[in-house]
Design a protein around this motif. Structure first.
Motif, PDB file in Angstrom:
ATOM      1  N   LEU A 133      39.188  38.405  48.460  1.00 56.07           N
ATOM      2  CA  LEU A 133      38.768  37.558  48.987  1.00 56.07           C
ATOM      3  C   LEU A 133      38.249  36.051  48.120  1.00 56.07           C
ATOM      4  O   LEU A 133      38.026  35.495  48.605  1.00 56.07           O
ATOM      5  CB  LEU A 133      37.537  38.399  49.844  1.00 56.07           C
ATOM      6  CG  LEU A 133      38.309  38.757  51.269  1.00 56.07           C
ATOM      7  CD1 LEU A 133      36.833  39.426  52.818  1.00 56.07           C
ATOM      8  CD2 LEU A 133      39.081  38.302  52.473  1.00 56.07           C
ATOM      9  N   ILE A 134      37.598  37.211  47.458  1.00 52.92           N
ATOM     10  CA  ILE A 134      36.522  36.288  46.075  1.00 52.92           C
ATOM     11  C   ILE A 134      37.269  36.039  45.244  1.00 52.92           C
ATOM     12  O   ILE A 134      36.589  35.298  43.736  1.00 52.92           O
ATOM     13  CB  ILE A 134      34.998  36.455  46.182  1.00 52.92           C
ATOM     14  CG1 ILE A 134      35.576  38.050  45.316  1.00 52.92           C
ATOM     15  CG2 ILE A 134      34.494  37.123  46.992  1.00 52.92           C
ATOM     16  CD1 ILE A 134      34.068  38.303  44.880  1.00 52.92           C
ATOM     17  N   ALA A 135      38.755  36.039  44.960  1.00 53.21           N
ATOM     18  CA  ALA A 135      39.602  35.538  44.209  1.00 53.21           C
ATOM     19  C   ALA A 135      38.987  34.625  43.011  1.00 53.21           C
ATOM     20  O   ALA A 135      38.927  34.403  41.998  1.00 53.21           O
ATOM     21  CB  ALA A 135      41.021  36.041  44.154  1.00 53.21           C
ATOM     22  N   PRO A 136      39.396  32.951  44.176  1.00 59.33           N
ATOM     23  CA  PRO A 136      38.821  32.015  43.615  1.00 59.33           C
ATOM     24  C   PRO A 136      37.139  32.009  42.425  1.00 59.33           C
ATOM     25  O   PRO A 136      37.431  31.534  41.977  1.00 59.33           O
ATOM     26  CB  PRO A 136      39.146  30.807  44.444  1.00 59.33           C
ATOM     27  CG  PRO A 136      39.667  31.596  45.426  1.00 59.33           C
ATOM     28  CD  PRO A 136      38.995  32.833  45.514  1.00 59.33           C
ATOM     29  N   LEU A 137      36.201  32.611  42.831  1.00 58.34           N
ATOM     30  CA  LEU A 137      34.811  33.181  41.957  1.00 58.34           C
ATOM     31  C   LEU A 137      35.036  33.806  40.746  1.00 58.34           C
ATOM     32  O   LEU A 137      34.134  33.575  40.228  1.00 58.34           O
ATOM     33  CB  LEU A 137      34.465  33.456  43.060  1.00 58.34           C
ATOM     34  CG  LEU A 137      33.855  32.550  44.859  1.00 58.34           C
ATOM     35  CD1 LEU A 137      32.679  33.368  45.546  1.00 58.34           C
ATOM     36  CD2 LEU A 137      33.775  31.152  44.519  1.00 58.34           C
ATOM     37  N   LEU A 156      37.587  49.012  49.739  1.00 56.48           N
ATOM     38  CA  LEU A 156      36.394  47.628  49.663  1.00 56.48           C
ATOM     39  C   LEU A 156      36.339  46.996  48.759  1.00 56.48           C
ATOM     40  O   LEU A 156      36.593  45.818  48.433  1.00 56.48           O
ATOM     41  CB  LEU A 156      35.446  48.422  49.702  1.00 56.48           C
ATOM     42  CG  LEU A 156      33.644  47.627  49.871  1.00 56.48           C
ATOM     43  CD1 LEU A 156      33.522  46.678  51.346  1.00 56.48           C
ATOM     44  CD2 LEU A 156      32.611  47.598  50.024  1.00 56.48           C
ATOM     45  N   SER A 157      36.453  47.410  47.446  1.00 56.56           N
ATOM     46  CA  SER A 157      36.624  46.357  45.791  1.00 56.56           C
ATOM     47  C   SER A 157      38.137  45.940  46.125  1.00 56.56           C
ATOM     48  O   SER A 157      37.980  45.107  45.844  1.00 56.56           O
ATOM     49  CB  SER A 157      36.537  47.526  45.077  1.00 56.56           C
ATOM     50  OG  SER A 157      35.466  48.194  44.727  1.00 56.56           O
ATOM     51  N   PHE A 158      39.243  46.509  46.818  1.00 60.08           N
ATOM     52  CA  PHE A 158      40.202  45.753  47.152  1.00 60.08           C
ATOM     53  C   PHE A 158      39.595  44.638  47.682  1.00 60.08           C
ATOM     54  O   PHE A 158      40.533  42.812  47.379  1.00 60.08           O
ATOM     55  CB  PHE A 158      41.229  46.468  47.059  1.00 60.08           C
ATOM     56  CG  PHE A 158      42.881  45.690  47.604  1.00 60.08           C
ATOM     57  CD1 PHE A 158      43.277  45.753  46.896  1.00 60.08           C
ATOM     58  CD2 PHE A 158      42.991  45.875  48.657  1.00 60.08           C
ATOM     59  CE1 PHE A 158      44.502  44.351  47.146  1.00 60.08           C
ATOM     60  CE2 PHE A 158      43.453  45.078  49.486  1.00 60.08           C
ATOM     61  CZ  PHE A 158      44.534  44.932  48.526  1.00 60.08           C
ATOM     62  N   ALA A 169      48.574  51.262  42.441  1.00 58.89           N
ATOM     63  CA  ALA A 169      48.370  52.989  42.574  1.00 58.89           C
ATOM     64  C   ALA A 169      47.670  52.852  43.216  1.00 58.89           C
ATOM     65  O   ALA A 169      47.410  53.871  43.679  1.00 58.89           O
ATOM     66  CB  ALA A 169      49.100  53.246  40.690  1.00 58.89           C
ATOM     67  N   ILE A 170      46.019  52.223  42.128  1.00 57.93           N
ATOM     68  CA  ILE A 170      45.028  52.402  42.935  1.00 57.93           C
ATOM     69  C   ILE A 170      44.833  52.177  43.971  1.00 57.93           C
ATOM     70  O   ILE A 170      43.603  52.624  44.932  1.00 57.93           O
ATOM     71  CB  ILE A 170      44.049  51.755  41.645  1.00 57.93           C
ATOM     72  CG1 ILE A 170      43.992  52.780  40.156  1.00 57.93           C
ATOM     73  CG2 ILE A 170      42.565  52.275  42.255  1.00 57.93           C
ATOM     74  CD1 ILE A 170      43.887  51.855  38.871  1.00 57.93           C
ATOM     75  N   THR A 171      45.513  50.688  44.117  1.00 55.71           N
ATOM     76  CA  THR A 171      45.014  49.883  45.654  1.00 55.71           C
ATOM     77  C   THR A 171      45.838  51.177  46.878  1.00 55.71           C
ATOM     78  O   THR A 171      45.005  51.618  47.905  1.00 55.71           O
ATOM     79  CB  THR A 171      45.923  48.533  45.849  1.00 55.71           C
ATOM     80  OG1 THR A 171      44.917  48.143  44.947  1.00 55.71           O
ATOM     81  CG2 THR A 171      45.057  48.371  47.215  1.00 55.71           C
ATOM     82  N   ALA A 172      47.015  51.549  46.320  1.00 55.18           N
ATOM     83  CA  ALA A 172      47.221  52.635  47.563  1.00 55.18           C
ATOM     84  C   ALA A 172      46.859  53.961  47.267  1.00 55.18           C
ATOM     85  O   ALA A 172      46.625  54.381  48.612  1.00 55.18           O
ATOM     86  CB  ALA A 172      48.436  52.488  47.198  1.00 55.18           C
ATOM     87  N   LEU A 173      46.063  54.421  46.704  1.00 56.84           N
ATOM     88  CA  LEU A 173      45.405  56.082  46.467  1.00 56.84           C
ATOM     89  C   LEU A 173      44.390  55.509  47.470  1.00 56.84           C
ATOM     90  O   LEU A 173      44.051  56.480  48.225  1.00 56.84           O
ATOM     91  CB  LEU A 173      45.259  56.065  45.096  1.00 56.84           C
ATOM     92  CG  LEU A 173      44.237  57.323  44.902  1.00 56.84           C
ATOM     93  CD1 LEU A 173      45.157  58.777  45.242  1.00 56.84           C
ATOM     94  CD2 LEU A 173      43.310  57.529  43.433  1.00 56.84           C
ATOM     95  N   GLY A 174      43.429  54.703  47.096  1.00 57.13           N
ATOM     96  CA  GLY A 174      42.549  54.415  48.266  1.00 57.13           C
ATOM     97  C   GLY A 174      43.085  54.072  49.434  1.00 57.13           C
ATOM     98  O   GLY A 174      42.247  55.021  50.250  1.00 57.13           O
ATOM     99  N   PHE A 175      43.692  53.586  50.104  1.00 52.86           N
ATOM    100  CA  PHE A 175      44.056  53.629  51.706  1.00 52.86           C
ATOM    101  C   PHE A 175      44.336  55.133  51.632  1.00 52.86           C
ATOM    102  O   PHE A 175      44.099  55.271  52.981  1.00 52.86           O
ATOM    103  CB  PHE A 175      45.203  52.979  51.683  1.00 52.86           C
ATOM    104  CG  PHE A 175      44.714  51.219  51.907  1.00 52.86           C
ATOM    105  CD1 PHE A 175      44.095  50.902  53.204  1.00 52.86           C
ATOM    106  CD2 PHE A 175      45.478  50.372  50.755  1.00 52.86           C
ATOM    107  CE1 PHE A 175      43.801  49.605  53.249  1.00 52.86           C
ATOM    108  CE2 PHE A 175      44.256  48.841  51.031  1.00 52.86           C
ATOM    109  CZ  PHE A 175      43.586  48.592  52.431  1.00 52.86           C
TER     110      PHE A 175
END
Length: 315
Positions: A55-59, A48-50, A292-298
């Motif tokens: 999605l809100i990168a420009p903000l 969810l954090s990823f 690494a963290i993103t792959a771990l989350g999925f």
């Protein structure tokens, strides 16, 4: 007159859990188990954090990715670190490092989702064609299944990353090449999984009961066997997202990614950090940790989802 039946004890309900009570659907029961699984919660929070960051990168940052506005501050032996103006400092090209990271999350999300969708779509089509042909029966069905699975076996004989590299090298350096290459490498995985699941469902008692009632075999396959075979494929798609994100970074690291410097990619950030590692190790450590963290989350969420949908793992 008293009843001769023994009083109900704990053993009479030991085999049932609140999730297995009559009337509770498979996915609703799985959702209940996921809410009580710490591994699923941790994985879901990471995913969810990823997604939110992507999605809100420009903000999250006032800067644009790839803008070498501060290139004059970077030298071969010195890269500016964190400051009030730049939360994580600059990269080797003089761009804001935090901006590169958050926009890299957006790029990884798009590549991963589209690549997995490509693999799932074509893989599911092949799996349905092969598994459905066997389930319907007949010589033609067996021949179709044999042809499809020999093609899948050929694709599986090549390591997925090598297959992706070969396809990306042929299609050229662009975003579409990366997504098609990674998606094509996932096709045989989904095809074999869905075919095997359909064959297992085809031997279930409800299929025999439907046949006894005179329902046509083709209708049984499409209306009952296929919907009940989708669960493992959905779980595999979640796990494949982690693989897709890693392979996107690998292709970029090998120089087969998007050549436009304005497009932020975690893999290309790792490449750019190689000759600055001693002066600024954060240039490699931060994107590496993000991958690494993103792959771990999925992976955590996908494994928890697999256990929640597996009747043998219910407690």
């Amino acid at each position: 007159m008293t009843s001769s039946l023994p009083p109900a004890g704990p053993s009479s309900t030991a085999l049932l859990t609140p999730d297995d009570e009559p009337g509770v659907g498979l996915w609703r029961a799985a959702a209940r188990r996921l809410r009580r699984n710490p591994t699923a919660i941790v994985g879901a929070l990471i995913v969810l954090s990823f997604v939110v960051i992507a999605l809100i990168a420009p903000l999250l940052t006032p800067y644009q990715p790839g803008s070498a506005e501060w290139s004059g501050q970077v030298t071969p032996t010195s890269v500016p670190g964190p400051s009030d103006e730049h939360l994580l400092g600059l990269d080797r090209f003089g761009s804001d490092l935090f901006t590169q990271l958050v926009y890299g999350a957006r790029q990884s999300l798009v590549y991963g989702v589209v690549a997995t969708a490509i693999g799932l779509s074509f893989g599911a089509a092949l799996g349905i064609l092969a598994g459905g042909s066997v389930a319907v029966g007949g010589r033609v069905g067996a021949w179709i299944d044999n042809v499809v699975m020999r093609v899948v076996d050929i694709m599986l004989s090549v390591p997925s990353l090598l297959l992706a590299v070969s396809i990306a090298a042929v299609l050229g350096q662009n975003s579409y090449a990366i997504m098609i290459a990674i998606g094509a490498a996932q096709v045989p995985i989904f095809a074999r999984l869905l075919r095997g699941s359909m064959l297992a469902q085809g031997r279930s008692d409800y299929v025999l009961a439907a046949e006894a009632l005179g329902i046509r075999r083709r209708k049984i396959v499409m209306s009952h066997v296929l919907p009940n075979s989708i669960g493992p494929t959905v779980v595999q798609a979640t796990l494949n997202l982690a693989t897709a994100i890693i392979e996107v970074a690998a292709l970029s690291f090998l120089g087969l990614g998007q050549p436009d410097p304005a497009v932020a990619e975690w893999g290309r950030m790792l490449v750019a950090a190689q000759d600055r590692f001693e002066a600024a190790p954060q240039l490699a450590l931060l994107p590496g940790a993000a991958i690494a963290i993103t792959a771990l989350g999925f992976t955590l969420f996908g494994e928890a989802l697999r256990e929640a949908l597996d009747p043998r793992s219910r407690r």
